[in-house]
Design an enzyme around this catalytic site. Structure first.
Site, PDB file in Angstrom:
ATOM      1  N   GLY A 144       9.689  -4.717   5.976  1.00 25.84           N
ATOM      2  CA  GLY A 144       9.768  -3.632   4.977  1.00 25.84           C
ATOM      3  C   GLY A 144      11.041  -2.815   5.069  1.00 25.84           C
ATOM      4  O   GLY A 144      10.994  -1.581   5.125  1.00 25.84           O
ATOM      5  N   SER A 166      13.608  -2.639   2.837  1.00 24.46           N
ATOM      6  CA  SER A 166      14.356  -2.368   1.600  1.00 24.46           C
ATOM      7  C   SER A 166      14.595  -0.875   1.383  1.00 24.46           C
ATOM      8  O   SER A 166      15.488  -0.492   0.630  1.00 24.46           O
ATOM      9  CB  SER A 166      13.611  -2.948   0.389  1.00 24.46           C
ATOM     10  OG  SER A 166      12.394  -2.252   0.212  1.00 24.46           O
ATOM     11  N   SER A 167      13.782  -0.027   2.016  1.00 21.98           N
ATOM     12  CA  SER A 167      13.952   1.421   1.802  1.00 21.98           C
ATOM     13  C   SER A 167      13.392   2.214   2.983  1.00 21.98           C
ATOM     14  O   SER A 167      12.859   1.637   3.940  1.00 21.98           O
ATOM     15  CB  SER A 167      13.254   1.852   0.501  1.00 21.98           C
ATOM     16  OG  SER A 167      11.856   1.637   0.599  1.00 21.98           O
ATOM     17  N   GLY A 168      13.541   3.534   2.915  1.00 22.24           N
ATOM     18  CA  GLY A 168      12.886   4.465   3.829  1.00 22.24           C
ATOM     19  C   GLY A 168      13.098   4.206   5.308  1.00 22.24           C
ATOM     20  O   GLY A 168      14.217   3.969   5.778  1.00 22.24           O
ATOM     21  N   ILE A 169      11.981   4.245   6.057  1.00 23.85           N
ATOM     22  CA  ILE A 169      12.031   4.138   7.521  1.00 23.85           C
ATOM     23  C   ILE A 169      12.610   2.782   7.950  1.00 23.85           C
ATOM     24  O   ILE A 169      13.443   2.718   8.867  1.00 23.85           O
ATOM     25  CB  ILE A 169      10.602   4.342   8.098  1.00 23.85           C
ATOM     26  CG1 ILE A 169      10.131   5.791   7.849  1.00 23.85           C
ATOM     27  CG2 ILE A 169      10.555   4.010   9.580  1.00 23.85           C
ATOM     28  CD1 ILE A 169       8.654   6.063   8.126  1.00 23.85           C
ATOM     29  N   GLY A 170      12.195   1.723   7.278  1.00 29.53           N
ATOM     30  CA  GLY A 170      12.677   0.392   7.646  1.00 29.53           C
ATOM     31  C   GLY A 170      14.185   0.293   7.506  1.00 29.53           C
ATOM     32  O   GLY A 170      14.884  -0.194   8.405  1.00 29.53           O
ATOM     33  N   SER A 179       0.914   6.065  11.767  1.00 29.29           N
ATOM     34  CA  SER A 179       1.075   7.371  11.115  1.00 29.29           C
ATOM     35  C   SER A 179       0.288   8.391  11.928  1.00 29.29           C
ATOM     36  O   SER A 179      -0.662   8.019  12.616  1.00 29.29           O
ATOM     37  CB  SER A 179       0.484   7.301   9.708  1.00 29.29           C
ATOM     38  OG  SER A 179       0.441   8.586   9.125  1.00 29.29           O
ATOM     39  N   TYR A 199      -6.070   4.896   2.691  1.00 30.04           N
ATOM     40  CA  TYR A 199      -4.879   4.802   3.550  1.00 30.04           C
ATOM     41  C   TYR A 199      -5.259   5.092   5.003  1.00 30.04           C
ATOM     42  O   TYR A 199      -4.888   4.346   5.912  1.00 30.04           O
ATOM     43  CB  TYR A 199      -3.825   5.784   3.048  1.00 30.04           C
ATOM     44  CG  TYR A 199      -2.563   5.837   3.881  1.00 30.04           C
ATOM     45  CD1 TYR A 199      -1.663   4.776   3.887  1.00 30.04           C
ATOM     46  CD2 TYR A 199      -2.263   6.952   4.661  1.00 30.04           C
ATOM     47  CE1 TYR A 199      -0.497   4.825   4.645  1.00 30.04           C
ATOM     48  CE2 TYR A 199      -1.101   7.011   5.419  1.00 30.04           C
ATOM     49  CZ  TYR A 199      -0.220   5.949   5.402  1.00 30.04           C
ATOM     50  OH  TYR A 199       0.937   6.003   6.163  1.00 30.04           O
TER      51      TYR A 199
HETATM   52  N1  NAP Z   1       6.896   8.552   4.607  1.00 26.74           N
HETATM   53  C1  NAP Z   1       5.905   9.078   5.298  1.00 26.74           C
HETATM   54  O1  NAP Z   1       5.572  10.283   5.161  1.00 26.74           O
HETATM   55  C2  NAP Z   1       5.169   8.238   6.309  1.00 26.74           C
HETATM   56  C3  NAP Z   1       4.401   8.900   7.281  1.00 26.74           C
HETATM   57  C4  NAP Z   1       3.703   8.147   8.205  1.00 26.74           C
HETATM   58  C5  NAP Z   1       3.773   6.762   8.182  1.00 26.74           C
HETATM   59  N2  NAP Z   1       4.522   6.128   7.223  1.00 26.74           N
HETATM   60  C6  NAP Z   1       4.552   4.661   7.243  1.00 26.74           C
HETATM   61  O2  NAP Z   1       5.891   4.240   7.327  1.00 26.74           O
HETATM   62  C7  NAP Z   1       6.001   2.907   6.819  1.00 26.74           C
HETATM   63  C8  NAP Z   1       7.231   2.811   5.927  1.00 26.74           C
HETATM   64  O3  NAP Z   1       7.067   3.649   4.811  1.00 26.74           O
HETATM   65  P1  NAP Z   1       8.255   4.530   4.210  1.00 26.74           P
HETATM   66  O4  NAP Z   1       7.872   5.939   4.353  1.00 26.74           O
HETATM   67  O5  NAP Z   1       9.568   4.087   4.721  1.00 26.74           O
HETATM   68  O6  NAP Z   1       8.081   4.177   2.651  1.00 26.74           O
HETATM   69  P2  NAP Z   1       8.945   3.249   1.652  1.00 26.74           P
HETATM   70  O7  NAP Z   1      10.328   3.748   1.567  1.00 26.74           O
HETATM   71  O8  NAP Z   1       8.121   3.174   0.435  1.00 26.74           O
HETATM   72  O9  NAP Z   1       8.993   1.834   2.374  1.00 26.74           O
HETATM   73  C9  NAP Z   1       7.920   0.936   2.368  1.00 26.74           C
HETATM   74  C10 NAP Z   1       8.459  -0.460   2.614  1.00 26.74           C
HETATM   75  O10 NAP Z   1       7.348  -1.381   2.749  1.00 26.74           O
HETATM   76  C11 NAP Z   1       7.671  -2.531   1.997  1.00 26.74           C
HETATM   77  N3  NAP Z   1       6.490  -3.320   1.648  1.00 26.74           N
HETATM   78  C12 NAP Z   1       5.402  -2.953   0.926  1.00 26.74           C
HETATM   79  N4  NAP Z   1       4.546  -3.997   0.821  1.00 26.74           N
HETATM   80  C13 NAP Z   1       5.107  -5.034   1.498  1.00 26.74           C
HETATM   81  C14 NAP Z   1       4.722  -6.375   1.767  1.00 26.74           C
HETATM   82  N5  NAP Z   1       3.576  -6.899   1.287  1.00 26.74           N
HETATM   83  N6  NAP Z   1       5.541  -7.145   2.537  1.00 26.74           N
HETATM   84  C15 NAP Z   1       6.701  -6.662   3.007  1.00 26.74           C
HETATM   85  N7  NAP Z   1       7.138  -5.417   2.755  1.00 26.74           N
HETATM   86  C16 NAP Z   1       6.345  -4.617   2.019  1.00 26.74           C
HETATM   87  C17 NAP Z   1       8.397  -2.005   0.774  1.00 26.74           C
HETATM   88  O11 NAP Z   1       9.106  -3.076   0.182  1.00 26.74           O
HETATM   89  P3  NAP Z   1       9.381  -3.249  -1.408  1.00 26.74           P
HETATM   90  O12 NAP Z   1      10.731  -2.644  -1.657  1.00 26.74           O
HETATM   91  O13 NAP Z   1       9.357  -4.720  -1.617  1.00 26.74           O
HETATM   92  O14 NAP Z   1       8.277  -2.522  -2.138  1.00 26.74           O
HETATM   93  C18 NAP Z   1       9.305  -0.970   1.447  1.00 26.74           C
HETATM   94  O15 NAP Z   1      10.446  -1.606   1.996  1.00 26.74           O
HETATM   95  C19 NAP Z   1       4.676   2.607   6.116  1.00 26.74           C
HETATM   96  O16 NAP Z   1       3.894   1.776   6.949  1.00 26.74           O
HETATM   97  C20 NAP Z   1       4.029   3.983   5.979  1.00 26.74           C
HETATM   98  O17 NAP Z   1       2.632   3.916   5.973  1.00 26.74           O
HETATM   99  C21 NAP Z   1       5.219   6.850   6.291  1.00 26.74           C
END
Ligand code: NAP
Length: 284
Positions: free
Chosen positions: A9, A11-15, A138, A151
């Site tokens: 994952g 493509s954006s955000g934490i990854g 999380s 979630y």
């Molecule tokens: N942001 C917060 O407040 C927060 C807090 C606690 C935990 N988290 C956790 O942090 C992690 C990353 O989230 P983020 O905040 O960085 O949000 P994000 O920017 O929306 O990133 C989510 C990533 O997951 C990918 N993804 C979704 N479904 C997928 C699949 N089937 N196979 C492979 N990749 C997939 C998305 O890819 P596409 O571009 O293809 O959609 C995107 O790269 C998540 O597990 C989330 O639950 C986030």
């Protein structure tokens, strides 16, 4: 020899922030994502343009793509030292509004996706008698907030699964490490959200409006994903048995501390005072 990490994952955000940070620290990075062609199209701004970073396609719901990404990473960098289960998203809204398909997709991605990746990496880690499995769960895997029931179900499942798994993997020198972010400013609150609504179901509207607005506010004022990338790096380099690493703003640690300290009803009073702030239930 440089260490190698495979991240889902990205493509954006934490990854995305984590790919950049690990590469800056000298690691080889397999940056995996569902649509690497979109990333490649970014040219010089693409993650693939960073030194020691290679892009691979990986959808956590597609076992063949996981197998292929792992094989390609080992062929490119020689071995894998750590994997980061990061891919995930949040379904938000009242449970009653969710279709079975929405619930299934949420668990397929956040729970079975994590299991799929771990299942595929284990032979490699067992063979080399070394490896670290990091999962971005999380703080929502340890406490709960309103309108995120599905979630939370996924993140609590991952916490239980990985904690139990750590027993059987320890003899192979495979470490389990869960990263527990609080609110982080990413696409999680935007394009990645699955907002649960059901035609004709209006009973929750006022509550959802308030809870959603307060939750969006938390996301908008939260720290950026770099803070999580740094915690992931620290955990990846920590040879100890420590399993959980809380990250985010100061409120995150404080909330988890209060959850351990207070009776649940008191703790829920605090959560409600934040998330349900300004909600006035209609009197019937
Ligand atoms: N942001 C917060 O407040 C927060 C807090 C606690 C935990 N988290 C956790 O942090 C992690 C990353 O989230 P983020 O905040 O960085 O949000 P994000 O920017 O929306 O990133 C989510 C990533 O997951 C990918 N993804 C979704 N479904 C997928 C699949 N089937 N196979 C492979 N990749 C997939 C998305 O890819 P596409 O571009 O293809 O959609 C995107 O790269 C998540 O597990 C989330 O639950 C986030």
């Amino acid at each position: 020899m440089n260490k190698t990490v495979l991240i889902t994952g990205t493509s954006s955000g934490i990854g995305r922030a984590t790919v950049t940070y690990f590469a800056q620290q000298g690691w080889n990075v397999a940056a995996t994502m569902r649509s690497p062609q979109k990333e490649t199209a970014l040219g010089a701004a693409s993650l693939g343009a960073l030194p020691n970073v290679k892009l691979f396609r990986l959808d956590v719901m597609d076992t063949d793509s996981i197998r292929q990404a792992i094989t390609n990473t080992i062929a490119t960098f020689g071995r894998i030292d750590a994997i980061i289960n990061n891919a995930g998203y949040g379904a938000v809204g009242p449970f009653e509004a969710a279709t079975p398909e929405q619930v299934q997709r949420q668990f397929d991605t956040n729970v079975f996706g994590v299991m799929n990746v771990i299942r595929q990496i284990l032979p490699h880690f067992r063979e080399q008698r070394d490896g670290t499995i990091l999962t971005v769960t999380s703080m929502g895997g340890l406490i709960t907030f309103p309108i995120y029931s599905i979630y939370h179900g996924t993140k609590w499942a991952v916490e239980g699964f990985t904690e139990a798994l750590s027993f059987e993997l320890k003899p192979f020198n495979i470490r389990i490490k869960n990263i527990e972010p609080g609110a982080i400013k990413t696409d999680f609150y935007d394009r990645s959200q699955d907002v649960l609504t059901k035609p004709g179901l209006t009973a929750y509207d006022e509550y959802v409006l308030v809870a959603m607005a307060n939750s969006q506010k938390a996301g908008a004022t939260a720290p950026g994903p770099e803070v999580v990338a740094k915690t992931l790096f620290k955990a990846a380099n920590d040879p100890s048995d420590r399993m959980r690493y809380v990250t985010g703003d100061s409120q995150t640690g404080m909330l988890l501390f209060m959850r351990r300290l207070l009776p649940l009803t008191w703790f829920h009073g605090i959560i409600k005072s934040v998330v349900e702030k300004s909600y006035k239930p209609a009197t019937t």
